[in-house]
Design a protein around this motif. Structure first.
Motif, PDB file in Angstrom:
ATOM      1  N   PHE A  40      27.201  38.003  45.296  1.00  0.00           N
ATOM      2  CA  PHE A  40      26.006  38.302  46.084  1.00  0.00           C
ATOM      3  C   PHE A  40      26.365  39.112  47.326  1.00  0.00           C
ATOM      4  O   PHE A  40      25.717  40.122  47.634  1.00  0.00           O
ATOM      5  CB  PHE A  40      25.296  37.005  46.486  1.00  0.00           C
ATOM      6  CG  PHE A  40      24.116  37.218  47.380  1.00  0.00           C
ATOM      7  CD1 PHE A  40      22.873  37.540  46.853  1.00  0.00           C
ATOM      8  CD2 PHE A  40      24.228  37.106  48.770  1.00  0.00           C
ATOM      9  CE1 PHE A  40      21.772  37.752  47.682  1.00  0.00           C
ATOM     10  CE2 PHE A  40      23.150  37.317  49.594  1.00  0.00           C
ATOM     11  CZ  PHE A  40      21.913  37.640  49.044  1.00  0.00           C
ATOM     12  N   ILE A  41      27.404  38.693  48.029  1.00  0.00           N
ATOM     13  CA  ILE A  41      27.830  39.392  49.245  1.00  0.00           C
ATOM     14  C   ILE A  41      28.263  40.823  48.917  1.00  0.00           C
ATOM     15  O   ILE A  41      27.896  41.775  49.619  1.00  0.00           O
ATOM     16  CB  ILE A  41      28.976  38.614  49.935  1.00  0.00           C
ATOM     17  CG1 ILE A  41      28.463  37.270  50.459  1.00  0.00           C
ATOM     18  CG2 ILE A  41      29.593  39.438  51.074  1.00  0.00           C
ATOM     19  CD1 ILE A  41      29.569  36.310  50.875  1.00  0.00           C
ATOM     20  N   ALA A  42      29.037  40.975  47.842  1.00  0.00           N
ATOM     21  CA  ALA A  42      29.504  42.310  47.448  1.00  0.00           C
ATOM     22  C   ALA A  42      28.339  43.230  47.105  1.00  0.00           C
ATOM     23  O   ALA A  42      28.338  44.411  47.487  1.00  0.00           O
ATOM     24  CB  ALA A  42      30.454  42.188  46.255  1.00  0.00           C
ATOM     25  N   GLU A  43      27.333  42.702  46.416  1.00  0.00           N
ATOM     26  CA  GLU A  43      26.172  43.522  46.063  1.00  0.00           C
ATOM     27  C   GLU A  43      25.384  43.936  47.306  1.00  0.00           C
ATOM     28  O   GLU A  43      24.899  45.072  47.400  1.00  0.00           O
ATOM     29  CB  GLU A  43      25.268  42.764  45.088  1.00  0.00           C
ATOM     30  CG  GLU A  43      25.854  42.604  43.691  1.00  0.00           C
ATOM     31  CD  GLU A  43      26.180  43.933  43.037  1.00  0.00           C
ATOM     32  OE1 GLU A  43      25.401  44.895  43.194  1.00  0.00           O
ATOM     33  OE2 GLU A  43      27.241  44.018  42.363  1.00  0.00           O
ATOM     34  N   PHE A  65      41.453  37.391  49.600  1.00  0.00           N
ATOM     35  CA  PHE A  65      40.162  38.038  49.826  1.00  0.00           C
ATOM     36  C   PHE A  65      40.158  39.436  49.207  1.00  0.00           C
ATOM     37  O   PHE A  65      39.205  39.823  48.521  1.00  0.00           O
ATOM     38  CB  PHE A  65      39.901  38.119  51.337  1.00  0.00           C
ATOM     39  CG  PHE A  65      38.719  38.956  51.737  1.00  0.00           C
ATOM     40  CD1 PHE A  65      37.433  38.431  51.696  1.00  0.00           C
ATOM     41  CD2 PHE A  65      38.886  40.264  52.165  1.00  0.00           C
ATOM     42  CE1 PHE A  65      36.337  39.209  52.073  1.00  0.00           C
ATOM     43  CE2 PHE A  65      37.799  41.047  52.542  1.00  0.00           C
ATOM     44  CZ  PHE A  65      36.523  40.507  52.489  1.00  0.00           C
ATOM     45  N   HIS A  66      41.247  40.175  49.420  1.00  0.00           N
ATOM     46  CA  HIS A  66      41.357  41.534  48.883  1.00  0.00           C
ATOM     47  C   HIS A  66      41.330  41.530  47.349  1.00  0.00           C
ATOM     48  O   HIS A  66      40.662  42.365  46.723  1.00  0.00           O
ATOM     49  CB  HIS A  66      42.660  42.174  49.383  1.00  0.00           C
ATOM     50  CG  HIS A  66      42.930  43.523  48.820  1.00  0.00           C
ATOM     51  ND1 HIS A  66      42.284  44.665  49.250  1.00  0.00           N
ATOM     52  CD2 HIS A  66      43.773  43.921  47.823  1.00  0.00           C
ATOM     53  CE1 HIS A  66      42.718  45.701  48.559  1.00  0.00           C
ATOM     54  NE2 HIS A  66      43.617  45.277  47.695  1.00  0.00           N
ATOM     55  N   LYS A  67      42.044  40.590  46.745  1.00  0.00           N
ATOM     56  CA  LYS A  67      42.089  40.512  45.279  1.00  0.00           C
ATOM     57  C   LYS A  67      40.702  40.268  44.687  1.00  0.00           C
ATOM     58  O   LYS A  67      40.381  40.788  43.620  1.00  0.00           O
ATOM     59  CB  LYS A  67      43.048  39.404  44.842  1.00  0.00           C
ATOM     60  CG  LYS A  67      44.513  39.759  45.001  1.00  0.00           C
ATOM     61  CD  LYS A  67      45.397  38.572  44.667  1.00  0.00           C
ATOM     62  CE  LYS A  67      46.863  38.895  44.941  1.00  0.00           C
ATOM     63  NZ  LYS A  67      47.739  37.719  44.740  1.00  0.00           N
ATOM     64  N   GLY A 107      39.654  43.733  43.702  1.00  0.00           N
ATOM     65  CA  GLY A 107      40.035  43.599  42.303  1.00  0.00           C
ATOM     66  C   GLY A 107      38.865  43.311  41.377  1.00  0.00           C
ATOM     67  O   GLY A 107      38.812  43.822  40.257  1.00  0.00           O
ATOM     68  N   ILE A 108      37.913  42.500  41.824  1.00  0.00           N
ATOM     69  CA  ILE A 108      36.778  42.122  40.971  1.00  0.00           C
ATOM     70  C   ILE A 108      35.555  42.986  41.253  1.00  0.00           C
ATOM     71  O   ILE A 108      34.893  43.456  40.333  1.00  0.00           O
ATOM     72  CB  ILE A 108      36.432  40.632  41.154  1.00  0.00           C
ATOM     73  CG1 ILE A 108      37.620  39.755  40.727  1.00  0.00           C
ATOM     74  CG2 ILE A 108      35.185  40.266  40.346  1.00  0.00           C
ATOM     75  CD1 ILE A 108      37.415  38.268  40.951  1.00  0.00           C
ATOM     76  N   THR A 125      38.750  46.906  51.415  1.00  0.00           N
ATOM     77  CA  THR A 125      38.836  45.819  52.397  1.00  0.00           C
ATOM     78  C   THR A 125      39.773  46.214  53.530  1.00  0.00           C
ATOM     79  O   THR A 125      40.636  47.078  53.379  1.00  0.00           O
ATOM     80  CB  THR A 125      39.338  44.495  51.785  1.00  0.00           C
ATOM     81  OG1 THR A 125      40.730  44.615  51.461  1.00  0.00           O
ATOM     82  CG2 THR A 125      38.540  44.098  50.559  1.00  0.00           C
ATOM     83  N   ASP A 126      39.587  45.549  54.649  1.00  0.00           N
ATOM     84  CA  ASP A 126      40.467  45.703  55.804  1.00  0.00           C
ATOM     85  C   ASP A 126      40.539  44.340  56.480  1.00  0.00           C
ATOM     86  O   ASP A 126      39.780  43.419  56.138  1.00  0.00           O
ATOM     87  CB  ASP A 126      39.916  46.773  56.755  1.00  0.00           C
ATOM     88  CG  ASP A 126      40.976  47.309  57.717  1.00  0.00           C
ATOM     89  OD1 ASP A 126      42.112  46.792  57.715  1.00  0.00           O
ATOM     90  OD2 ASP A 126      40.647  48.238  58.484  1.00  0.00           O
ATOM     91  N   VAL A 127      41.433  44.207  57.432  1.00  0.00           N
ATOM     92  CA  VAL A 127      41.617  42.921  58.102  1.00  0.00           C
ATOM     93  C   VAL A 127      41.725  43.135  59.610  1.00  0.00           C
ATOM     94  O   VAL A 127      42.299  44.123  60.071  1.00  0.00           O
ATOM     95  CB  VAL A 127      42.871  42.188  57.551  1.00  0.00           C
ATOM     96  CG1 VAL A 127      44.140  42.990  57.800  1.00  0.00           C
ATOM     97  CG2 VAL A 127      42.994  40.777  58.113  1.00  0.00           C
TER      98      VAL A 127
END
Length: 228
Positions: free
Chosen positions: A25-28, A58-60, A64-65, A70-72
């Protein structure tokens, strides 16, 4: 003007893919915000004292999915360049605050100037998401064992959202219920693999991959519990 949004995740191990429905949901939502650009998620691991394996997990998941960049934002035990840090927040389509020591995190944010940068992003309408510490820090009062591990108490949060909240509610239900009933309060209990979406300071709905969000009301001296 963009809405100010928070996704408060009660808990679950991201490394074990326990929150994938919420992460999806967050990614969308991040992709919608990015439009034609590749969406970017910024991870804030302050509560875990900038644990890099946590960021790698978190990055994976998010790269990945879900195909996001991503950044940190690393700020613990190091020199901080606030302008460089601010540029990371300005590029982010969502900000994800990891779990850990909530009290340390809030104090560190205030002491370093990071809180001001996070608040600026929130005011611009950048989606804030977070798990456990990253879920409860926005509320007035939060149920946490940040000072002594295993010793749960109420602590003051940032106060951006009214009320009390407990993460991992399925694990802390009995004790948190007693506190709410004793104080004749209203509160939120968010289980693992469940999240509460808050828009402009008001809870609007739950998001679940299996867990539940509860609204607790003990103002009449009797605890009423409803699934939100």
């Amino acid at each position: 003007m963009n809405n100010k949004r928070i996704i408060a995740i009660g808990g679950g191990e991201i490394k074990n893919r326990e929150t994938l429905e919420i992460d999806r949901f967050i990614a969308e939502e991040a992709k919608k915000a990015a439009g034609e650009r590749r969406a970017c998620g910024l991870f804030v691991p302050t509560a875990s004292h900038d644990c890099m394996p946590y960021y790698n997990t978190f990055h994976k998941v998010y790269t990945g999915i879900y195909g996001l960049k991503t950044d940190v934002a690393l700020t613990v035990n190091r020199e901080i360049d606030l302008e460089k840090l601010r540029s990371k927040f300005e590029k982010a389509d969502f900000i994800y605050v990891g779990g850990g020591n909530t009290v340390f995190m809030i104090e560190h944010w205030r002491g370093t100037g990071l809180l001001e940068i996070i608040k600026e992003a929130y005011e611009r309408g950048v989606l804030l998401a977070g798990l456990s510490a990253g879920a409860i820090c926005w509320f007035e009062d939060m149920y946490s064992d940040s000072v002594v591990e295993g010793d749960y108490s109420m602590y003051k949060g940032l106060g951006w959202v009214k009320g009390k909240i407990s993460p991992h509610y399925n694990e802390r239900m009995l004790d948190f219920d007693r506190i709410v009933l004793y104080n004749r309060d209203c509160a939120w209990g968010v289980e693992n693999d469940a999240a509460l979406e808050i828009v402009d300071g008001e809870p609007v709905r739950s998001i679940s991959g299996g867990g539940k969000v509860y609204r607790l009301d003990a103002k009449d001296g009797e605890l009423k519990k409803t699934v939100f």
